[in-house]
Design a protein around this motif. Structure first.
Motif, mmCIF file in Angstrom:
data_model
loop_
_atom_site.group_PDB
_atom_site.id
_atom_site.type_symbol
_atom_site.label_atom_id
_atom_site.label_comp_id
_atom_site.label_asym_id
_atom_site.label_seq_id
_atom_site.Cartn_x
_atom_site.Cartn_y
_atom_site.Cartn_z
ATOM 1 N N PRO A 1 11.623 -9.944 2.836
ATOM 2 C CA PRO A 1 10.154 -10.008 2.974
ATOM 3 C C PRO A 1 9.484 -10.244 1.612
ATOM 4 N N ASP A 2 9.964 -9.583 0.561
ATOM 5 C CA ASP A 2 9.341 -9.752 -0.762
ATOM 6 C C ASP A 2 9.496 -11.184 -1.278
ATOM 7 N N TYR A 3 10.696 -11.739 -1.115
ATOM 8 C CA TYR A 3 10.917 -13.105 -1.597
ATOM 9 C C TYR A 3 9.968 -14.062 -0.877
ATOM 10 N N ARG B 1 2.785 -17.711 -4.350
ATOM 11 C CA ARG B 1 2.901 -18.727 -5.389
ATOM 12 C C ARG B 1 2.178 -20.019 -4.987
ATOM 13 N N VAL B 2 2.206 -20.334 -3.694
ATOM 14 C CA VAL B 2 1.467 -21.519 -3.227
ATOM 15 C C VAL B 2 -0.025 -21.325 -3.508
ATOM 16 N N ALA B 3 -0.544 -20.177 -3.069
ATOM 17 C CA ALA B 3 -1.995 -19.935 -3.219
ATOM 18 C C ALA B 3 -2.377 -19.849 -4.699
ATOM 19 N N SER C 1 6.066 -5.729 5.593
ATOM 20 C CA SER C 1 6.937 -4.874 4.784
ATOM 21 C C SER C 1 7.040 -5.353 3.340
ATOM 22 N N ALA C 2 6.272 -6.364 2.969
ATOM 23 C CA ALA C 2 6.335 -6.855 1.585
ATOM 24 C C ALA C 2 5.707 -5.840 0.637
ATOM 25 N N ASN C 3 6.136 -5.930 -0.606
ATOM 26 C CA ASN C 3 5.643 -5.055 -1.674
ATOM 27 C C ASN C 3 4.106 -5.100 -1.752
#
Ligand code: SF4
Length: 410
Positions: free
Chosen positions: A119-121, A128-130, A150-152
């Motif tokens: 999820p973090d990756y 990074r796109v935004a 569940s991402a950081n």
């Protein structure tokens, strides 16, 4: 095997994104600059959505990738699905967005993704796109990012700084269904992430109120999506869940997406999609709870299994069950009562209240304010007008129900 070109990836990843309803509609063929003029709405991946100020805007709606390590049963992109896969690089998404934007095809980007590596990756790639669009290219267009619960938290915080709107899908109306159909998704993580977003959005607003230089955090708020018809949840259960989501997390919108059968689907899923009219009725009911003062329990107080009537809109259905409350006098009733009259919208009610400060309204006056009098005339009293006994007629519902229409799918 030859690697897909960017255009082939666009075809695959825009098609994979069309199941997300958080963007209001899908591709259209109405305008094309090849035939003259500027801008185009044709081609893969362009959808229409509504900006916070109510403008209809065109968005490039794509997934970063449709590879996914999760196996949500209802999803075409699940790991066990046999679909063609593709993955954009961050730079490819940035280039496509800028190129479409400069050609006036789109006014923004809607970006989601299957979950790859972790999820973090995945979240970091979306951010990074935004970030590249905003900081490297000075992109001022609209960005809607789908977040991974569940991402950081730091990554989620960054996403909110670059995106106009963020969303996390609750997917299904109940925790039980989510566990059954999307076993890798954790209801607690989803709630915690939405709660965290609510706080950050409120903090962002408070900071901006103190100083216009403070960075905005997801200024168009957060939204979510629920799939309708994959599990056995009733409309009452869906709308109760929505009411809880609006109340707890300050959502701007809950989107309802009628489940559509997918190839090689699990035996747990229904074979047929629900009628699209069900999705439409849910949107109407949702609207009634947010702008018309209705409680979910009132909209579904007919005791027939908690399902909305597909033949007529929920406000008319409620009025027909509560005929003793009608007709309503447009020259005397308060705003709350007028809002419950079938055929009167919030704008019409505002105009009625404004106009009657100066004179008494006749039926013709109301006709100039309201969109249509077909239904409305039976539920109101105006100067020189009473609807008569028709309001008591057993056949009124039949008379007012619109003729069945085929709704377009996606
Ligand atoms: S995590 Fe998202 S993309 Fe992956 S299978 Fe589940 S719903 Fe589909």
């Amino acid at each position: 095997m030859a690697q897909p070109t960017v255009m082939e990836k666009l075809e695959i990843l825009s098609d994979a994104a069309k199941y997300d309803a958080s963007c209001a509609s899908s591709s259209t063929t109405k305008r094309n600059s090849l035939k003259g003029g500027i801008g185009s709405t044709t081609g893969s991946g362009i959808c229409h959505s509504y900006a916070p100020d109510g403008r209809c805007i065109s968005l490039l709606k794509i997934l970063l990738t449709n590879y996914c390590s999760y196996d949500c049963v209802f999803c075409i992109n699940r790991s066990s699905s046999n679909v063609r896969r593709a993955r954009f690089t961050v730079e490819e998404v940035v280039d496509l967005t800028l190129s479409f934007y400069k050609r006036n095809y789109i006014e923004g980007l809607f970006l989601s993704s299957g979950i790859i590596r972790s999820p973090d990756y995945t979240m970091a790639e979306l951010v990074r796109v935004a970030q590249t669009l905003r900081e490297v290219h000075g992109f001022r267009g609209y960005i809607h990012l789908k977040l991974i619960p569940s991402a950081n938290a730091d990554l989620v915080a960054q996403a909110g700084l670059y995106a106009d709107r963020v969303s996390i899908n609750v997917e299904l109306p109940s925790e039980v269904s989510l566990k059954r159909f999307a076993p890798e998704k954790q209801p607690r993580e989803i709630s915690a992430a939405m709660g965290g977003l609510k706080l950050r959005i409120e903090e962002g607003k408070a900071e901006r109120a103190k100083s216009r230089r403070a960075p905005a955090f997801s200024p168009a708020g957060q939204s979510t999506q629920m799939i309708v018809g994959a599990d056995g949840a009733s409309d009452a259960a869906i709308l109760q869940r929505s009411a809880q989501l609006y109340g707890s997390f300050g959502l701007r919108r809950v989107y309802y997406s009628a489940f559509s059968p997918i190839p090689d689907s699990s035996a747990q899923l229904p074979l047929a999609e629900p009628p699209l009219m069900r999705e439409h009725r849910l949107y109407q009911a949702d609207w009634l709870t947010r702008f018309y003062g209705f409680e979910v329990g009132e909209i579904l107080d007919d005791g027939v299994g908690g399902m909305l009537d597909l033949a007529i809109d929920p406000k008319l259905a409620w009025a027909l069950r509560h005929r003793a409350r009608f007709p309503v006098d447009v020259n005397r009733a308060d705003r709350e009562t007028l809002l419950r009259v079938p055929g009167l919208g919030t704008k019409s009610v505002g105009k009625i209240l404004e106009t009657r400060r100066f004179r008494r309204l006749r039926l013709e006056d109301v006709g100039k304010i309201a969109r249509s009098m077909t239904t409305l005339r039976h539920f109101i009293v105006a100067e020189g007008w009473r609807p008569g006994a028709v309001l008591d007629s057993e056949r009124l519902k039949q008379h007012l129900a619109p003729r069945p229409q085929q709704l377009a799918l996606l």
